[in-house]
Write a protein that holds these residues in place. Structure first.
Motif, PDB file in Angstrom:
ATOM      1  N   MET A   2      -7.023  -9.150  35.584  1.00 41.16           N
ATOM      2  CA  MET A   2      -8.031  -9.966  34.934  1.00 41.16           C
ATOM      3  C   MET A   2      -7.750 -10.025  33.439  1.00 41.16           C
ATOM      4  SD  MET A   2     -12.095  -9.424  35.102  1.00 41.16           S
ATOM      5  CE  MET A   2     -13.162 -10.315  34.044  1.00 41.16           C
ATOM      6  N   THR A   3      -7.773 -11.222  32.893  1.00 41.91           N
ATOM      7  CA  THR A   3      -7.518 -11.379  31.464  1.00 41.91           C
ATOM      8  C   THR A   3      -8.830 -11.442  30.701  1.00 41.91           C
ATOM      9  OG1 THR A   3      -7.514 -13.773  31.583  1.00 41.91           O
ATOM     10  CG2 THR A   3      -5.404 -12.651  31.962  1.00 41.91           C
ATOM     11  N   SER A   4      -8.766 -11.171  29.437  1.00 39.47           N
ATOM     12  CA  SER A   4      -9.960 -11.242  28.587  1.00 39.47           C
ATOM     13  C   SER A   4     -10.006 -12.571  27.849  1.00 39.47           C
ATOM     14  CB  SER A   4      -9.965 -10.073  27.604  1.00 39.47           C
ATOM     15  OG  SER A   4      -8.805 -10.126  26.798  1.00 39.47           O
ATOM     16  N   ASP A   5      -9.617 -13.630  28.531  1.00 30.91           N
ATOM     17  CA  ASP A   5      -9.611 -14.971  27.939  1.00 30.91           C
ATOM     18  C   ASP A   5     -11.017 -15.432  27.567  1.00 30.91           C
ATOM     19  OD1 ASP A   5      -8.354 -17.371  27.154  1.00 30.91           O
ATOM     20  OD2 ASP A   5      -8.969 -18.312  29.054  1.00 30.91           O
ATOM     21  N   PHE A   6     -12.029 -14.984  28.315  1.00 27.19           N
ATOM     22  CA  PHE A   6     -13.404 -15.407  28.050  1.00 27.19           C
ATOM     23  C   PHE A   6     -13.902 -14.925  26.689  1.00 27.19           C
ATOM     24  CE2 PHE A   6     -13.762 -11.309  30.078  1.00 27.19           C
ATOM     25  CZ  PHE A   6     -14.769 -10.673  29.368  1.00 27.19           C
ATOM     26  N   LEU A   7     -13.303 -13.887  26.129  1.00 30.87           N
ATOM     27  CA  LEU A   7     -13.728 -13.374  24.824  1.00 30.87           C
ATOM     28  C   LEU A   7     -13.435 -14.341  23.687  1.00 30.87           C
ATOM     29  CD1 LEU A   7     -12.647  -9.644  25.112  1.00 30.87           C
ATOM     30  CD2 LEU A   7     -14.948 -10.589  25.272  1.00 30.87           C
ATOM     31  N   TYR A   8     -12.615 -15.340  23.948  1.00 31.19           N
ATOM     32  CA  TYR A   8     -12.242 -16.296  22.910  1.00 31.19           C
ATOM     33  C   TYR A   8     -12.921 -17.643  23.106  1.00 31.19           C
ATOM     34  CZ  TYR A   8      -8.770 -12.788  21.932  1.00 31.19           C
ATOM     35  OH  TYR A   8      -8.156 -11.603  21.625  1.00 31.19           O
ATOM     36  N   LYS A   9     -13.998 -17.692  23.887  1.00 38.75           N
ATOM     37  CA  LYS A   9     -14.694 -18.958  24.149  1.00 38.75           C
ATOM     38  C   LYS A   9     -16.015 -19.004  23.402  1.00 38.75           C
ATOM     39  CE  LYS A   9     -12.445 -19.935  28.449  1.00 38.75           C
ATOM     40  NZ  LYS A   9     -12.590 -20.471  29.779  1.00 38.75           N
ATOM     41  N   LYS A  10     -16.297 -20.163  22.801  1.00 40.20           N
ATOM     42  CA  LYS A  10     -17.501 -20.336  21.998  1.00 40.20           C
ATOM     43  C   LYS A  10     -18.773 -20.146  22.808  1.00 40.20           C
ATOM     44  CE  LYS A  10     -15.719 -23.656  18.644  1.00 40.20           C
ATOM     45  NZ  LYS A  10     -15.874 -24.997  18.095  1.00 40.20           N
ATOM     46  N   ASP A  11     -18.837 -20.780  23.993  1.00 37.09           N
ATOM     47  CA  ASP A  11     -20.054 -20.728  24.788  1.00 37.09           C
ATOM     48  C   ASP A  11     -20.362 -19.318  25.275  1.00 37.09           C
ATOM     49  OD1 ASP A  11     -20.536 -23.389  24.418  1.00 37.09           O
ATOM     50  OD2 ASP A  11     -19.696 -24.019  26.331  1.00 37.09           O
ATOM     51  N   PHE A  12     -19.352 -18.528  25.518  1.00 43.08           N
ATOM     52  CA  PHE A  12     -19.584 -17.142  25.919  1.00 43.08           C
ATOM     53  C   PHE A  12     -20.347 -16.407  24.819  1.00 43.08           C
ATOM     54  CE2 PHE A  12     -18.280 -12.691  25.672  1.00 43.08           C
ATOM     55  CZ  PHE A  12     -18.725 -12.237  26.897  1.00 43.08           C
ATOM     56  N   TRP A  13     -19.885 -16.524  23.596  1.00 50.31           N
ATOM     57  CA  TRP A  13     -20.522 -15.813  22.485  1.00 50.31           C
ATOM     58  C   TRP A  13     -21.876 -16.402  22.126  1.00 50.31           C
ATOM     59  CZ3 TRP A  13     -19.240 -11.158  21.902  1.00 50.31           C
ATOM     60  CH2 TRP A  13     -17.940 -10.743  22.163  1.00 50.31           C
ATOM     61  N   ALA A  14     -22.041 -17.719  22.290  1.00 48.16           N
ATOM     62  CA  ALA A  14     -23.353 -18.331  22.061  1.00 48.16           C
ATOM     63  C   ALA A  14     -24.358 -17.788  23.074  1.00 48.16           C
ATOM     64  CB  ALA A  14     -23.246 -19.845  22.158  1.00 48.16           C
ATOM     65  N   GLY A  15     -23.934 -17.664  24.331  1.00 41.67           N
ATOM     66  CA  GLY A  15     -24.806 -17.101  25.357  1.00 41.67           C
ATOM     67  C   GLY A  15     -25.162 -15.657  25.075  1.00 41.67           C
ATOM     68  N   VAL A  16     -24.190 -14.881  24.652  1.00 38.28           N
ATOM     69  CA  VAL A  16     -24.437 -13.470  24.313  1.00 38.28           C
ATOM     70  C   VAL A  16     -25.446 -13.385  23.164  1.00 38.28           C
ATOM     71  CG1 VAL A  16     -23.367 -11.397  23.326  1.00 38.28           C
ATOM     72  CG2 VAL A  16     -22.242 -12.617  25.193  1.00 38.28           C
ATOM     73  N   MET A  17     -25.301 -14.249  22.160  1.00 39.56           N
ATOM     74  CA  MET A  17     -26.216 -14.240  21.022  1.00 39.56           C
ATOM     75  C   MET A  17     -27.644 -14.583  21.462  1.00 39.56           C
ATOM     76  SD  MET A  17     -26.340 -16.617  17.640  1.00 39.56           S
ATOM     77  CE  MET A  17     -26.891 -17.955  18.639  1.00 39.56           C
ATOM     78  N   LEU A  18     -27.807 -15.599  22.314  1.00 36.81           N
ATOM     79  CA  LEU A  18     -29.139 -15.969  22.781  1.00 36.81           C
ATOM     80  C   LEU A  18     -29.759 -14.854  23.631  1.00 36.81           C
ATOM     81  CD1 LEU A  18     -28.671 -19.728  23.691  1.00 36.81           C
ATOM     82  CD2 LEU A  18     -29.974 -18.771  21.802  1.00 36.81           C
ATOM     83  N   ILE A  19     -28.961 -14.239  24.480  1.00 42.32           N
ATOM     84  CA  ILE A  19     -29.469 -13.137  25.301  1.00 42.32           C
ATOM     85  C   ILE A  19     -29.907 -11.970  24.412  1.00 42.32           C
ATOM     86  CG2 ILE A  19     -28.795 -11.378  26.990  1.00 42.32           C
ATOM     87  CD1 ILE A  19     -26.994 -13.576  28.257  1.00 42.32           C
ATOM     88  N   ALA A  20     -29.125 -11.657  23.402  1.00 38.73           N
ATOM     89  CA  ALA A  20     -29.476 -10.558  22.483  1.00 38.73           C
ATOM     90  C   ALA A  20     -30.754 -10.885  21.710  1.00 38.73           C
ATOM     91  CB  ALA A  20     -28.325 -10.288  21.525  1.00 38.73           C
TER      92      ALA A  20
END
Length: 151
Positions: free
Chosen positions: A1-19
């Motif tokens: 499994m690669t950590s490609d998702f760590l470099y996606k904008k929507d992933f971090w936007a979702g993390v920010m909203l959840i936090a």
């Protein structure tokens, strides 16, 4: 499994909203919730926090499926100027009044951009300050002095 998702904008936007949603719900836990007809002081932050978490989950999942990658580098200039503008706003609200504080906040925040144009930012700052004064001081009746008493 690669950590490609760590470099996606929507992933971090979702993390920010959840936090942000989780923080709102955590801070509202000591307030009474109430009911839909008789809302307590904890009702709005709890419901809003729950909605932020739901939206954050949706955006996070859509970011995992497909999303835009982060591009470019972080601006050190923005990291310094934006917090400084916010601190100056807080200091000037008490000492200089609403209008000077808003002008410094808007104008100062705009200087963090690499596309800063003095005349455009000055005109926008004046316009937005007038709108904010009309809405918050006159419309909502918030007790902010437009200009501090110098004497």
């Amino acid at each position: 499994m690669t950590s490609d998702f760590l470099y996606k904008k929507d992933f971090w936007a979702g993390v920010m909203l959840i936090a942000a949603g989780a923080l709102a719900m955590f801070l509202a836990r000591s307030f009474t919730f109430g009911t839909l007809l008789r809302m307590g002081p904890g009702y709005f932050p709890t419901v809003l926090g729950g909605l932020l978490i739901l939206f954050g989950l949706y955006i996070l999942v859509s970011g995992l499926r497909n999303g835009e990658k982060l591009a470019g580098s972080w601006s050190l200039r923005a990291f310094v100027i934006l917090p400084l503008s916010l601190v100056l706003f807080g200091v000037l609200m008490e000492r200089a009044g609403f209008v000077p504080a808003m002008l410094v906040l808007i104008f100062g925040s705009a200087t963090a951009s690499t596309e800063f144009k003095f005349v455009e930012v000055l005109l926008f700052s004046l316009f937005l300050t007038a709108v904010c004064a009309a809405v918050f001081v006159y419309g909502l009746g918030l007790p902010y002095p437009l200009f501090a008493d110098v004497f």
